[in-house]
Design a protein around this motif. Structure first.
Motif, PDB file in Angstrom:
ATOM      1  N   VAL A  18     -19.844  -5.954 -20.867  1.00  0.00           N
ATOM      2  CA  VAL A  18     -21.078  -5.551 -21.545  1.00  0.00           C
ATOM      3  C   VAL A  18     -21.450  -6.651 -22.528  1.00  0.00           C
ATOM      4  CG1 VAL A  18     -22.016  -3.995 -23.304  1.00  0.00           C
ATOM      5  CG2 VAL A  18     -20.878  -3.060 -21.287  1.00  0.00           C
ATOM      6  N   GLU A  19     -22.682  -7.079 -22.482  1.00  0.00           N
ATOM      7  CA  GLU A  19     -23.225  -8.058 -23.428  1.00  0.00           C
ATOM      8  C   GLU A  19     -24.433  -7.405 -24.084  1.00  0.00           C
ATOM      9  OE1 GLU A  19     -22.417 -11.285 -24.138  1.00  0.00           O
ATOM     10  OE2 GLU A  19     -20.953 -11.778 -22.579  1.00  0.00           O
ATOM     11  N   GLN A  20     -24.314  -7.162 -25.388  1.00  0.00           N
ATOM     12  CA  GLN A  20     -25.399  -6.439 -26.063  1.00  0.00           C
ATOM     13  C   GLN A  20     -26.133  -7.368 -27.014  1.00  0.00           C
ATOM     14  OE1 GLN A  20     -23.999  -3.208 -28.457  1.00  0.00           O
ATOM     15  NE2 GLN A  20     -25.716  -1.874 -27.931  1.00  0.00           N
ATOM     16  N   PRO A  74     -17.319 -18.758 -35.711  1.00  0.00           N
ATOM     17  CA  PRO A  74     -16.790 -17.383 -35.730  1.00  0.00           C
ATOM     18  C   PRO A  74     -16.541 -16.810 -34.328  1.00  0.00           C
ATOM     19  CG  PRO A  74     -19.120 -17.413 -36.320  1.00  0.00           C
ATOM     20  CD  PRO A  74     -18.673 -18.847 -36.269  1.00  0.00           C
ATOM     21  N   ARG A  75     -17.106 -17.458 -33.308  1.00  0.00           N
ATOM     22  CA  ARG A  75     -16.840 -17.023 -31.943  1.00  0.00           C
ATOM     23  C   ARG A  75     -15.355 -17.240 -31.578  1.00  0.00           C
ATOM     24  NH1 ARG A  75     -19.544 -16.803 -26.870  1.00  0.00           N
ATOM     25  NH2 ARG A  75     -18.361 -17.682 -25.156  1.00  0.00           N
ATOM     26  N   LEU A  76     -14.738 -18.271 -32.175  1.00  0.00           N
ATOM     27  CA  LEU A  76     -13.416 -18.735 -31.760  1.00  0.00           C
ATOM     28  C   LEU A  76     -12.306 -18.138 -32.615  1.00  0.00           C
ATOM     29  CD1 LEU A  76     -14.561 -22.455 -31.538  1.00  0.00           C
ATOM     30  CD2 LEU A  76     -14.546 -20.750 -29.687  1.00  0.00           C
ATOM     31  N   TYR A  93     -16.336  -5.886 -24.242  1.00  0.00           N
ATOM     32  CA  TYR A  93     -17.623  -5.667 -24.907  1.00  0.00           C
ATOM     33  C   TYR A  93     -18.004  -6.867 -25.773  1.00  0.00           C
ATOM     34  CZ  TYR A  93     -21.156  -2.341 -26.557  1.00  0.00           C
ATOM     35  OH  TYR A  93     -22.321  -1.660 -26.801  1.00  0.00           O
ATOM     36  N   HIS A  94     -19.153  -7.444 -25.479  1.00  0.00           N
ATOM     37  CA  HIS A  94     -19.596  -8.675 -26.154  1.00  0.00           C
ATOM     38  C   HIS A  94     -21.008  -8.530 -26.721  1.00  0.00           C
ATOM     39  CE1 HIS A  94     -16.402 -11.586 -24.892  1.00  0.00           C
ATOM     40  NE2 HIS A  94     -16.135 -10.580 -24.065  1.00  0.00           N
ATOM     41  N   GLY A  95     -21.490  -9.636 -27.287  1.00  0.00           N
ATOM     42  CA  GLY A  95     -22.860  -9.688 -27.795  1.00  0.00           C
ATOM     43  C   GLY A  95     -23.578 -10.900 -27.238  1.00  0.00           C
ATOM     44  N   GLN A  96     -24.876 -10.787 -27.056  1.00  0.00           N
ATOM     45  CA  GLN A  96     -25.678 -11.896 -26.539  1.00  0.00           C
ATOM     46  C   GLN A  96     -26.953 -12.044 -27.372  1.00  0.00           C
ATOM     47  OE1 GLN A  96     -26.934 -11.088 -22.485  1.00  0.00           O
ATOM     48  NE2 GLN A  96     -28.128  -9.282 -23.076  1.00  0.00           N
ATOM     49  N   GLN A 118     -13.872  -9.884 -28.838  1.00  0.00           N
ATOM     50  CA  GLN A 118     -13.058 -11.091 -28.625  1.00  0.00           C
ATOM     51  C   GLN A 118     -13.709 -12.276 -29.316  1.00  0.00           C
ATOM     52  OE1 GLN A 118     -10.954 -12.110 -25.088  1.00  0.00           O
ATOM     53  NE2 GLN A 118     -12.249 -10.680 -23.932  1.00  0.00           N
ATOM     54  N   HIS A 119     -15.035 -12.240 -29.377  1.00  0.00           N
ATOM     55  CA  HIS A 119     -15.786 -13.236 -30.127  1.00  0.00           C
ATOM     56  C   HIS A 119     -16.127 -12.619 -31.484  1.00  0.00           C
ATOM     57  CE1 HIS A 119     -16.845 -14.838 -25.923  1.00  0.00           C
ATOM     58  NE2 HIS A 119     -15.833 -15.528 -26.433  1.00  0.00           N
ATOM     59  N   GLY A 120     -15.682 -13.278 -32.552  1.00  0.00           N
ATOM     60  CA  GLY A 120     -15.744 -12.661 -33.873  1.00  0.00           C
ATOM     61  C   GLY A 120     -17.131 -12.270 -34.330  1.00  0.00           C
ATOM     62  N   ASN A 121     -18.153 -12.972 -33.847  1.00  0.00           N
ATOM     63  CA  ASN A 121     -19.523 -12.694 -34.290  1.00  0.00           C
ATOM     64  C   ASN A 121     -20.285 -11.790 -33.324  1.00  0.00           C
ATOM     65  OD1 ASN A 121     -19.488 -14.717 -32.386  1.00  0.00           O
ATOM     66  ND2 ASN A 121     -21.115 -15.950 -33.332  1.00  0.00           N
ATOM     67  N   GLU A 122     -19.543 -10.909 -32.614  1.00  0.00           N
ATOM     68  CA  GLU A 122     -20.177  -9.948 -31.701  1.00  0.00           C
ATOM     69  C   GLU A 122     -19.645  -8.552 -32.014  1.00  0.00           C
ATOM     70  OE1 GLU A 122     -19.382 -11.652 -27.822  1.00  0.00           O
ATOM     71  OE2 GLU A 122     -20.314 -13.544 -28.378  1.00  0.00           O
ATOM     72  N   PRO A 123     -20.091  -7.965 -33.143  1.00  0.00           N
ATOM     73  CA  PRO A 123     -19.395  -6.801 -33.715  1.00  0.00           C
ATOM     74  C   PRO A 123     -19.894  -5.419 -33.299  1.00  0.00           C
ATOM     75  CG  PRO A 123     -21.011  -7.598 -35.275  1.00  0.00           C
ATOM     76  CD  PRO A 123     -21.136  -8.477 -34.048  1.00  0.00           C
TER      77      PRO A 123
HETATM   78 ZN   LIG Z   1     -18.771 -12.782 -26.329  1.00  0.00          ZN
END
Ligand SMILES: [Zn+2]
Length: 470
Positions: free
Chosen positions: A387-389, A263-265, A308-311, A202-207
């Motif tokens: 999930v935040e990876q 890129p998050r938006l 599924y996200h990134g952190q 959903q956030h473009g920079n969390e691939p």
């Molecule tokens: Zn995210």
């Protein structure tokens, strides 16, 4: 410096295979040599370097190479990156004139490796161990130790269509489009009663979740006995990359463009993961991506939604970096039965990662905001898990112009994501998603404090000649 002297005893055998042969240990070789290493005779252990060097496989693949090319291959085998000019020169000189043995080169390189290389090495060990374990079990294996780079939007769509063409067991639909007109795909595998929906990026920079999802689809669609059995019990729908426009902007930033919407938006500057409050839904003019996801959820009525996200990077007291954080819906209005079902999914993730010492799983300190997918869909009655990876900090540095090769880390995190998703599918299939103790989720450790990039990667950031901005 021999490998045995340079690395953790548990990792000696896998390191020998990686550095000298460029591949994971086969199960028989690992078992035999591990017993040998465990004899604890340092001379015998040291002699293993020479055993590998005199093996037919080494002779066939690496022995005829020039010193320079041998140095390059060891760098690539250990760290998944090309050796720098200075590094090639340094070690080539030492091999040719400095009395350094070819057998001792991997140990010497590891002994003096910088932190980012040790990160890559740990990542490769994790992947190699997974390969060896799966080979021992006759389980499914991806093609290589190193997975491809992050897929562009066009590559993602091409790969989804390739899977669709290759497998009768997979069906692909376009269920919406982004503000920029990029298609949003949903790929469905399986005919079972339990319905899972996995949403990524959903956030473009969390691939990374998108990469992992593609491997999951390949595995689940295939003809292994396990995949067939899972398809009978579970229907899995994967929505990879809900924010393709944001990812495309990240790629443009990497290419040097500045002043773009983050890129998050999405293209309207909206954080898609703040658009799911059932009491205040966003319209298609502002956020068609999340409108499409909402409609998909309403149509599928999944038993579980994985978001599924990134952190960034977080370091525990013992020095280990957090690889993944997870959370269930925490809004007070969520039905306790839905919250418990969500906690059981968190427990299933914890169990799926239990056997790996690469992974460090913690709780995510998330808000109660009903506009977050994890809370918003749960308020509507759908169990959810977040999930935040790890990898957002690296993505941000890359967007700012830092040219560092993260391929080993991407591969390891992709594998971790694959294990996580596969674990949820297996838990749905065997019923444990309904029987696991929700308290397992509550016992996960809190996420430790964040750390600056330089604390992970040492001086690399400042040493990179390619850094575009100060
Ligand atoms: Zn995210």
């Amino acid at each position: 410096m021999t490998i045995a002297a340079a690395v953790d005893p548990d990792d000696v055998v896998q390191t020998l295979y990686l550095s000298f042969l460029g591949r994971a240990a086969d199960p028989a070789g690992r078992d035999f040599l591990t017993r040998f290493v465990n004899l604890g005779d340092p001379a015998a252990v040291d002699a293993l370097d020479d055993v590998f060097l005199s093996s037919q496989e080494f002779q066939d693949s690496f022995a005829a190479r020039s010193s320079e090319n041998y140095v390059r291959s060891v760098y690539f085998n250990l760290f998944d990156r090309n050796a720098g000019v200075d590094e090639v020169e340094l070690w080539t000189d030492r091999l040719d004139d400095g009395g350094l043995d070819r057998a001792d080169l991997p140990g010497a390189i590891l002994e003096t490796a910088r932190e980012s290389d040790l990160e890559a090495y740990e990542a490769k060990l994790f992947i190699a161990d997974y390969f060896t374990d799966q080979a021992a079990r006759g389980g499914w294996l991806p093609d290589t130790l190193t997975f491809p780079d992050l897929r562009s939007n066009d590559e993602l769509y091409a790969d989804l269509n390739r899977l669709d063409a290759r497998y009768d067991t997979l069906s692909l639909e376009v269920f919406g489009q982004s503000l920029d007109g990029n298609p949003l795909h949903a790929a469905t595998v399986g005919t079972g009663e339990a319905e899972l929906l996995f949403v990524t990026q959903q956030h473009g920079n969390e691939p990374i979740g998108t990469e992992a999802a593609l491997y999951l689809l390949d595995f689940l669609s295939g003809d292994t006995e396990l995949a067939k059995a899972l398809r009978d019990e579970v229907t899995v729908t994967v929505v990879p990359r809900v924010n393709p426009d944001g990812f495309a902007r990240w790629e443009r930033e990497v290419g040097g463009e500045r002043g773009l919407t983050g890129p998050r938006l999405n293209n309207e500057g909206i954080d898609l993961n703040r658009t799911y409050d059932p009491a205040a839904p966003f319209g298609a003019d502002e956020a068609p991506e999340s409108v499409a996801v909402r409609e998909l959820v309403a149509r599928l009525e999944p038993d579980l939604l994985l978001d599924y996200h990134g952190q960034g990077n977080y370091r525990a007291e013992d020095g280990d970096l957090v690889t993944m954080s997870v959370l269930w819906p925490t809004n007070a209005g969520v039905d306790p039965a839905v919250a418990d079902a969500s906690k059981r999914a968190v427990a299933a993730i914890a169990e799926s990662l239990e056997d790996s010492d690469y992974d460090l799983l913690t709780l995510y300190p998330g808000e109660t905001n009903p506009a977050i997918a994890r809370n918003g869909f749960a308020l509507g009655g759908t169990p959810t898990v977040l999930v935040e990876q790890r990898f957002l900090q690296e993505m941000s540095e890359a967007a700012r112009g830092l040219d560092l090769d993260y391929s080993a880390l991407v591969s390891a995190l992709t594998l971790e994501g694959f294990i996580t998703m596969k674990g949820l599918v297996e838990a749905a299939a065997d019923g444990s998603l309904e029987t696991l103790d929700p308290a397992i989720a509550e016992r996960l450790p809190e996420r430790p404090p964040s750390i600056p990039y330089a604390d992970v990667y040492g001086d690399d950031r400042y040493g990179a000649e390619e850094l575009l901005i100060a």
